[in-house]
Design a protein around this motif. Structure first.
Motif, PDB file in Angstrom:
ATOM      1  N   ARG A  65       9.474  10.349   4.283  1.00  0.00           N
ATOM      2  CA  ARG A  65       8.880  10.987   2.801  1.00  0.00           C
ATOM      3  C   ARG A  65       9.476   9.182   2.326  1.00  0.00           C
ATOM      4  O   ARG A  65       8.496   9.409   1.400  1.00  0.00           O
ATOM      5  CB  ARG A  65       9.433  11.915   1.909  1.00  0.00           C
ATOM      6  N   ASN A  66      10.853   8.366   2.638  1.00  0.00           N
ATOM      7  CA  ASN A  66      10.458   7.725   1.637  1.00  0.00           C
ATOM      8  C   ASN A  66      10.467   6.462   2.505  1.00  0.00           C
ATOM      9  O   ASN A  66      10.509   5.178   1.351  1.00  0.00           O
ATOM     10  CB  ASN A  66      11.797   7.148   1.948  1.00  0.00           C
ATOM     11  N   SER A  67       9.689   6.038   3.252  1.00  0.00           N
ATOM     12  CA  SER A  67       8.936   4.657   4.756  1.00  0.00           C
ATOM     13  C   SER A  67       7.413   4.836   4.580  1.00  0.00           C
ATOM     14  O   SER A  67       6.740   5.946   3.065  1.00  0.00           O
ATOM     15  CB  SER A  67       8.558   5.422   5.764  1.00  0.00           C
ATOM     16  N   ARG A  68       6.964   3.972   4.132  1.00  0.00           N
ATOM     17  CA  ARG A  68       5.420   3.442   3.258  1.00  0.00           C
ATOM     18  C   ARG A  68       4.658   3.623   4.174  1.00  0.00           C
ATOM     19  O   ARG A  68       5.177   3.373   5.243  1.00  0.00           O
ATOM     20  CB  ARG A  68       5.604   2.038   3.162  1.00  0.00           C
ATOM     21  N   GLY A  69       3.294   3.769   4.112  1.00  0.00           N
ATOM     22  CA  GLY A  69       2.393   3.991   5.035  1.00  0.00           C
ATOM     23  C   GLY A  69       1.366   5.153   5.019  1.00  0.00           C
ATOM     24  O   GLY A  69       0.059   5.048   5.469  1.00  0.00           O
ATOM     25  N   TRP A  70       2.189   5.959   4.336  1.00  0.00           N
ATOM     26  CA  TRP A  70       1.851   7.212   4.305  1.00  0.00           C
ATOM     27  C   TRP A  70       0.659   7.972   3.498  1.00  0.00           C
ATOM     28  O   TRP A  70       0.118   8.970   3.310  1.00  0.00           O
ATOM     29  CB  TRP A  70       2.335   8.793   4.879  1.00  0.00           C
ATOM     30  N   ILE A  71       1.215   7.152   2.266  1.00  0.00           N
ATOM     31  CA  ILE A  71       0.422   7.427   1.175  1.00  0.00           C
ATOM     32  C   ILE A  71       0.318   6.070  -0.031  1.00  0.00           C
ATOM     33  O   ILE A  71       0.907   4.697   0.821  1.00  0.00           O
ATOM     34  CB  ILE A  71       0.871   8.850   0.593  1.00  0.00           C
ATOM     35  N   ASP A  72      -0.903   6.272  -0.533  1.00  0.00           N
ATOM     36  CA  ASP A  72      -1.031   4.903  -1.354  1.00  0.00           C
ATOM     37  C   ASP A  72       0.393   4.917  -2.180  1.00  0.00           C
ATOM     38  O   ASP A  72       1.460   5.716  -2.846  1.00  0.00           O
ATOM     39  CB  ASP A  72      -1.566   4.961  -2.661  1.00  0.00           C
ATOM     40  N   GLU A  73       1.043   3.914  -1.807  1.00  0.00           N
ATOM     41  CA  GLU A  73       2.677   3.425  -2.688  1.00  0.00           C
ATOM     42  C   GLU A  73       2.549   3.335  -4.151  1.00  0.00           C
ATOM     43  O   GLU A  73       3.938   3.389  -4.127  1.00  0.00           O
ATOM     44  CB  GLU A  73       2.715   2.004  -1.386  1.00  0.00           C
ATOM     45  N   ASN A  74       1.654   2.656  -4.836  1.00  0.00           N
ATOM     46  CA  ASN A  74       1.366   3.154  -6.036  1.00  0.00           C
ATOM     47  C   ASN A  74       2.355   4.227  -6.860  1.00  0.00           C
ATOM     48  O   ASN A  74       2.276   4.524  -7.887  1.00  0.00           O
ATOM     49  CB  ASN A  74       0.033   2.921  -6.923  1.00  0.00           C
ATOM     50  N   ILE A  75       1.629   5.506  -5.892  1.00  0.00           N
ATOM     51  CA  ILE A  75       2.412   6.892  -6.068  1.00  0.00           C
ATOM     52  C   ILE A  75       2.831   7.988  -5.609  1.00  0.00           C
ATOM     53  O   ILE A  75       3.155   9.259  -5.628  1.00  0.00           O
ATOM     54  CB  ILE A  75       0.933   8.148  -6.613  1.00  0.00           C
TER      55      ILE A  75
END
Length: 312
Positions: free
Chosen positions: A257-267
């Motif tokens: 859940r704390n990794s990047r890439g699976w959802i827009d980082e802005n939200i």
């Protein structure tokens, strides 16, 4: 030099423990500002009231116990556990009114923070008072850092866990459950103080405290795993209803859940907080009755709408 070394030896380990406990709650991490408030209460407020309470009780007991040695011994193994656990734990009744305090894990984090704050200040006072030479100072630092201060963390966290359990379950006997937790905290504190008061029982005391710490870690780990289960169970129906994408569920219920890439980082952070809060609100709704139920239903509905608009 002694004061500076003692301050560093008291602060650094306790702050490290605090950050570990806070970060270990990976699914519904508490606001660090609120955690810090509890830590500061333990390090300042609880210490002051514990000293005042102990002095008052000692004065009363001195009317019936003339011997100073007996009075000090009784104060160490009876008065201190009772007074200190009450003064540490009383602030949790303030924290528990916060909406963020809603389960066992939260109680462990906030209670542990108070205990660590208390242990920090108490350690500092011991280090500057009883460190007669360097070897004796190092010995006191090790014992109090690894055992005595951690004992304060475990006992207040135990009380917090019972307080969190009562709030989570909405039990009819919710006033009895925290009282049981307080009694257990006092008994753990008493057992430690008693065991180290006699040389012949020092080793069993260390073993007792080591086992207690292991049990505490196991309970905390179980509570964190239970948080994951609640999130998974409650958000599964949100996936089925189309509120949350199915590809997101695995991330919401794991360390990724704390990794990047699976959802827009802005939200991402906002989405994590909203989704996790929705899960716990739904879980809370199951045991909510009366007028509070309508309020809880509205909160669930509002979080669903917010999440839909957020990821639209």
């Amino acid at each position: 030099m002694l004061i500076l070394a003692s301050a560093l030896a008291a602060i650094i380990p306790m702050v490290s423990y605090l950050i570990f406990i806070w970060k270990f709650d990976r699914y519904d991490r508490e606001p660090f500002k609120l955690v810090l408030q509890n830590y500061l209460w333990g390090s300042l407020g609880a210490i002051v009231f514990a000293v005042l309470g102990s002095l008052i009780i000692s004065e009363i007991l001195s009317l019936f116990i003339p011997g100073e040695e007996d009075l000090n011994y009784l104060g160490s193994i009876i008065t201190a556990p009772v007074v200190e656990e009450i003064t540490k734990g009383i602030f949790l009744f303030v924290t528990v009114t916060n909406k963020k305090f809603d389960n066992v894990t939260d109680g462990i984090v906030y209670g542990g923070a108070i205990g660590l704050g208390f242990g920090m200040t108490e350690n500092f006072l011991y280090f500057i008072s009883f460190g007669a030479d360097i070897s004796n100072w190092i010995s006191i630092v090790l014992v109090r850092t690894l055992f005595s201060a951690v004992m304060h963390c475990v006992t207040t966290a135990t009380f917090g866990a019972f307080l969190g359990y009562a709030k989570l379950k909405g039990l009819s006997n919710k006033h009895i459950i925290p009282l049981i937790g307080l009694v257990i905290a006092i008994l753990i504190h008493f057992a430690w103080n008693y065991s180290v008061s006699l040389k012949s029982t020092a080793l069993p005391g260390f073993l007792f405290m080591a086992i207690t710490i292991v049990i505490f870690i196991a309970i905390y780990s179980t509570a964190v795993v239970n948080e994951r289960k609640i999130i998974l169970d409650e958000l599964l129906s949100e996936v089925e209803s189309g509120i949350i994408p199915s590809s997101h569920l695995e991330h919401l219920c794991s360390a990724s859940r704390n990794s990047r890439g699976w959802i827009d980082e802005n939200i991402r952070k906002t989405y994590l907080i909203a989704s996790t809060t929705l899960a716990f609100k739904k879980n809370r709704l199951k045991i909510t009755q009366g007028e509070s139920r309508k309020f809880c239903e509205d909160e669930v509905s509002n979080y669903r709408k917010f999440i839909k608009s957020l990821i639209a």
